[in-house]
Write an enzyme that holds these catalytic residues in place. Sequence first.
Site, PDB file in Angstrom:
ATOM      1  N   SER A   7       0.868  -1.169   0.000  1.00 20.43           N
ATOM      2  CA  SER A   7       0.000   0.000   0.000  1.00 20.43           C
ATOM      3  C   SER A   7       0.907   1.221   0.000  1.00 20.43           C
ATOM      4  O   SER A   7       2.003   1.186   0.571  1.00 20.43           O
ATOM      5  CB  SER A   7      -0.873   0.007   1.265  1.00 20.43           C
ATOM      6  OG  SER A   7      -1.405   1.292   1.483  1.00 20.43           O
ATOM      7  N   ASP A  69      -6.892  -6.312   3.302  1.00 23.14           N
ATOM      8  CA  ASP A  69      -8.103  -5.892   2.602  1.00 23.14           C
ATOM      9  C   ASP A  69      -9.200  -5.845   3.643  1.00 23.14           C
ATOM     10  O   ASP A  69      -9.281  -6.711   4.520  1.00 23.14           O
ATOM     11  CB  ASP A  69      -8.462  -6.863   1.473  1.00 23.14           C
ATOM     12  CG  ASP A  69      -9.520  -6.263   0.549  1.00 23.14           C
ATOM     13  OD1 ASP A  69      -9.430  -5.049   0.255  1.00 23.14           O
ATOM     14  OD2 ASP A  69     -10.458  -6.975   0.147  1.00 23.14           O
TER      15      ASP A  69
HETATM   16  P1  IMP Z   1      -9.257  -0.976   2.376  1.00 26.02           P
HETATM   17  O1  IMP Z   1      -9.249  -2.409   1.988  1.00 26.02           O
HETATM   18  O2  IMP Z   1      -8.615  -0.752   3.718  1.00 26.02           O
HETATM   19  O3  IMP Z   1      -8.742  -0.071   1.320  1.00 26.02           O
HETATM   20  O4  IMP Z   1     -10.798  -0.572   2.619  1.00 26.02           O
HETATM   21  C1  IMP Z   1     -11.775  -0.681   1.601  1.00 26.02           C
HETATM   22  C2  IMP Z   1     -12.988   0.129   1.948  1.00 26.02           C
HETATM   23  O5  IMP Z   1     -13.624  -0.406   3.122  1.00 26.02           O
HETATM   24  C3  IMP Z   1     -12.708   1.581   2.296  1.00 26.02           C
HETATM   25  O6  IMP Z   1     -12.703   2.385   1.137  1.00 26.02           O
HETATM   26  C4  IMP Z   1     -13.876   1.930   3.196  1.00 26.02           C
HETATM   27  O7  IMP Z   1     -15.007   2.256   2.431  1.00 26.02           O
HETATM   28  C5  IMP Z   1     -14.144   0.627   3.934  1.00 26.02           C
HETATM   29  N1  IMP Z   1     -13.424   0.599   5.224  1.00 26.02           N
HETATM   30  C6  IMP Z   1     -12.406  -0.221   5.566  1.00 26.02           C
HETATM   31  N2  IMP Z   1     -11.981   0.037   6.827  1.00 26.02           N
HETATM   32  C7  IMP Z   1     -12.750   1.060   7.280  1.00 26.02           C
HETATM   33  C8  IMP Z   1     -12.791   1.788   8.517  1.00 26.02           C
HETATM   34  O8  IMP Z   1     -12.024   1.578   9.464  1.00 26.02           O
HETATM   35  N3  IMP Z   1     -13.741   2.751   8.595  1.00 26.02           N
HETATM   36  C9  IMP Z   1     -14.598   3.028   7.580  1.00 26.02           C
HETATM   37  N4  IMP Z   1     -14.597   2.407   6.421  1.00 26.02           N
HETATM   38  C10 IMP Z   1     -13.679   1.409   6.261  1.00 26.02           C
END
Ligand code: IMP
Length: 202
Positions: A7, A69
């Site tokens: 990332s 993820d």
């Molecule tokens: P990533 O895999 O961490 O990039 O998260 C993917 C998506 O999940 C993000 O764009 C948010 O919409 C949602 N998401 C993941 N973790 C959180 C959190 O801690 N708070 C709010 N939304 C989250």
Amino acid sequence: MKILIASANPDKRAEMEQMLRGLPVELVSLADFPDAPEVQETGETFAQNAARKAVETALYSGLHAVADDSGLCVDVLDGAPGVESARYAGPRGTYRDVCKKLLRVMRYVPDGRRTARFECHIAFADPEGDVRLTARGVCEGTITRQMRGGRGFGYDPVFLYPPAGKTFAQMVPEEKNKLSHRARAIEEFRRKLEEFLHQEMA
Ligand code: IMP
């Protein structure tokens, strides 16, 4: 051991760095590899997406790599938005858009059926592209009827953490980072990585 975080997000790197403090590892991030190809998150589960990102990043860099993820799973929606969490309001949808859509979709769902959880999956791959460790963290809550709070990101304003009586967006980062799905997953990852490093060095 050098570990590449799959990332370029500086917040993710800082959180991981803080939680792995004391272990004999040096963390680098994709921000240091501007030419790395972007790995598409096309898996059907968080675990698949994390594994794919870790494996492809490890193979590209020749380093150990860790990927995560995460997303929100709502029970009454059969686990949606799930792996589509980031794209729930379309490819250009903002954080506000995804929250508004979720509140609209759930407007007739009664209070007792608004349970949901944030999930985070982590995968750690070696330079040969084999997944060596996985970890998972979950945080249970409910979906509010209105957005509450101005902090955080994503679904934080609509995710109520009942033990605190607050949404994630009403918490200061230190509070959220103690109990979040990501913190819990990194905690499990730390325990497993510690054992792994022991074995590798033995
Ligand atoms: P990533 O895999 O961490 O990039 O998260 C993917 C998506 O999940 C993000 O764009 C948010 O919409 C949602 N998401 C993941 N973790 C959180 C959190 O801690 N708070 C709010 N939304 C989250």
